[in-house]
Design an enzyme around this catalytic site. Structure first.
Site, PDB file in Angstrom:
ATOM      1  N   ASP A 252       0.811  -1.213   0.000  1.00 14.98           N
ATOM      2  CA  ASP A 252       0.000   0.000   0.000  1.00 14.98           C
ATOM      3  C   ASP A 252       0.847   1.266   0.000  1.00 14.98           C
ATOM      4  O   ASP A 252       2.058   1.235   0.281  1.00 14.98           O
ATOM      5  CB  ASP A 252      -0.947   0.012   1.194  1.00 14.98           C
ATOM      6  CG  ASP A 252      -0.217  -0.003   2.533  1.00 14.98           C
ATOM      7  OD1 ASP A 252       0.829  -0.689   2.640  1.00 14.98           O
ATOM      8  OD2 ASP A 252      -0.694   0.681   3.478  1.00 14.98           O
TER       9      ASP A 252
ATOM     10  N   GLU B  39       0.395  -1.194   5.766  1.00 13.42           N
ATOM     11  CA  GLU B  39       1.477  -0.654   6.595  1.00 13.42           C
ATOM     12  C   GLU B  39       1.252   0.815   6.901  1.00 13.42           C
ATOM     13  O   GLU B  39       1.564   1.276   8.008  1.00 13.42           O
ATOM     14  CB  GLU B  39       2.824  -0.837   5.887  1.00 13.42           C
ATOM     15  CG  GLU B  39       4.038  -0.501   6.744  1.00 13.42           C
ATOM     16  CD  GLU B  39       4.414   0.972   6.762  1.00 13.42           C
ATOM     17  OE1 GLU B  39       5.175   1.389   7.658  1.00 13.42           O
ATOM     18  OE2 GLU B  39       3.940   1.716   5.864  1.00 13.42           O
TER      19      GLU B  39
END
Length: 512
Positions: free
Chosen positions: A134, A199
């Site tokens: 991400d 994350e």
């Protein structure tokens, strides 16, 4: 009596002179003889037959990865369709990996990826390379010189969100593994690749679940390498060479919710103090009374000592003699936000909400404080300090979220894993110095503390002072040369792990 006083003063001055001369002698001797912590392994060269070039195919795969808008907005809120596309893209783009009988691929927590590459020697403890799928959202898109999800190549740089945080390490490690397997090589030591999908929102549904899966399997990991601090060019004063910073720890954090509730009313009849005023005073106290300067108590001092021999003379003298000059260096560090963050627990006011109408006294005022906790401090110490500074029972202080500082991983010449990382870095960046440090930001490695006591945070790309604002900011980019280095870094790292850790070197004269 006067003669006695003169004698006493004479003796005192002589003693002071001897002490000053002794201190000066120690400073000069340490400056001249301070040991070097650097190594000079054989460099990776483009002419080597195991060099991975950034050719059109590899660059095309990387730019395609950048085009996938895998944005995490907040905990549990992201772009699941894009994550699925990314997962499919990875599977299709690396057929050698996904077709290998040595490789096991698991989709974890719906979107995260966990690869196990089976080693030939089951007696060796596995290690893990981590990254994430991400990226953070894009702001101020109009200021980008290339569209933020284009992966456009411009003047030797690849632009786009995720180029340095952290699709470069994800794609680079996959390229390295595919190259290795295509040469018919099976690693001796089992390797995990762990790619979380959230994350940027602390990894509660990605890295946390990966950790749970590995724990259920009974795995203990030799060491973990995740994204982190870069190769800094011009980031450390007094050093002309690039400096590769290995994060051996990271700060903790604590988010505080401050609230004051008082009687409101019409603005024409105010009381001496309002909820807004009371909370404003509390915030002002926190900003005017920073947490103690802790420079010299942790890794930040070692960061300077490990490069001291390569510094210009004034800096070398200071860094070689922190036993004497730590207070001076601490004072200097406190003067700039970037270095102040290395010296203490920081306090940032991130939100302040109050009031509903121009002529109404608000009965409530709310603020949010973000603390980043120095590795040698604790959540409890920070809270105790804040309450003492505020010293007002009308201010209700609650912890919204917190995590203690990360344990400090082994580093230095007594740590084979650290030295292996250092020599791998210097194979790819032969002119760079390597030094331990800690991250002032946080990663999702907090979920991996139970798996390993050796967690390192390093990103193999060059960052200059002008690049600092690109991280999570406008015009994020990586040079083509650096992406090439990323791939070769991970390849050399995997090959180096075939050797006993005491050997630590991969020489190109060695055959796979």
């Amino acid at each position: 009596m006067a003669r006695g006083i003169r004698y006493f003063l004479s003796v005192t001055l002589k003693l002071l002179a001897v002490m000053l001369a002794s201190v000066l002698m120690i400073v000069v001797t340490r400056t001249a003889t301070f040991p070097s912590y650097q190594t000079s392994p054989p460099a990776c060269e483009e002419s080597d037959d195991d060099f991975i070039p950034a050719d059109k195919e590899r660059l095309a795969r990387f730019t395609s990865a950048i085009q996938l808008q895998t944005v995490s907005y907040e905990r549990g809120v992201g772009t699941p369709q894009e994550l699925v596309k990314f997962s499919q893209f990875i599977q299709e783009s690396f057929p050698t990996i996904h077709g290998s009988p040595m490789v096991r691929r698991d989709v974890v927590g719906n979107y995260s990826l966990l690869y196990r590459v089976e080693g030939s020697d089951a007696s060796l403890q596995p290690y893990m390379l981590a990254s994430h799928l991400d990226v953070v959202p894009v702001a101020e898109e109009a200021k980008w010189v290339a569209p933020p999800f284009s992966g456009e190549l411009k003047d030797g740089y690849i632009y786009g969100r995720g180029t340095i945080d952290a699709k470069h390490s994800l794609m680079g490690s996959l390229e390295a593994l595919q190259f290795l397997l295509s040469r018919g090589h099976q690693p001796k030591r089992t390797l995990y690749l762990a790619f979380g999908h959230d994350e940027e929102t602390q990894g509660h549904f990605g890295a946390k679940v990966i950790s749970e899966v590995l724990t259920q399997r009974g795995e203990k990991i030799k060491f973990i390498l995740d994204e982190g601090t870069p190769v800094g060019d011009g980031l450390l004063p007094g050093v002309s060479k690039p400096v590769a910073f290995i994060g051996v720890a990271e700060k903790g954090f604590m988010t505080l919710h401050l609230e004051v509730n008082e009687e409101g009313g019409h603005a024409s009849m105010p009381k001496p103090e309002s909820a807004i005023g009371i909370l404003s005073k509390a915030i002002s106290k926190l900003e005017n009374n920073p947490h103690p300067n802790m420079f010299g108590t942790g890794v930040e001092a070692r960061m300077l000592e490990y490069v001291a021999t390569e510094m210009t003379l004034p800096y070398r003298m200071l860094s070689s003699n922190l036993w004497l000059f730590s207070p001076l260096v601490a004072w200097v560090y406190s003067k700039k936000p970037q270095t102040n963050a290395m010296a203490r627990t920081t306090t940032a006011l991130t939100r302040f909400n109050a009031g509903v109408k121009d002529n109404v006294i608000s009965p409530e005022a709310v603020a949010v404080i973000d603390h980043r906790i120095h590795p040698m401090s604790s959540v409890e110490e920070v809270m105790e300090f804040d309450l003492k500074v505020i010293n007002d029972p009308r201010v209700n202080v609650k912890v919204k979220n917190s995590r203690p500082p990360a344990p400090i991983s082994p580093y230095g010449k007594d740590s084979p894993t650290y030295m292996m990382l250092q020599e791998t870095i210097q194979q790819i960046y032969p002119d760079a110095l390597v030094t331990p440090t800690f991250m002032v930001a946080t990663t999702d490695t907090g979920h991996y503390w139970n798996l390993s006591n050796a967690i390192y945070r390093f990103s193999p790309y060059v960052m200059t002072p002008s690049d600092l604002a690109r991280l999570h900011g406008v015009n994020e980019r990586i040079s083509v040369k650096d992406y090439e280095r990323v791939m070769n870094f991970y390849y050399h790292l995997i090959v180096n792990m075939d050797k006993p850790l005491e050997t630590k070197r991969h020489g190109h004269e060695d055959e796979l």
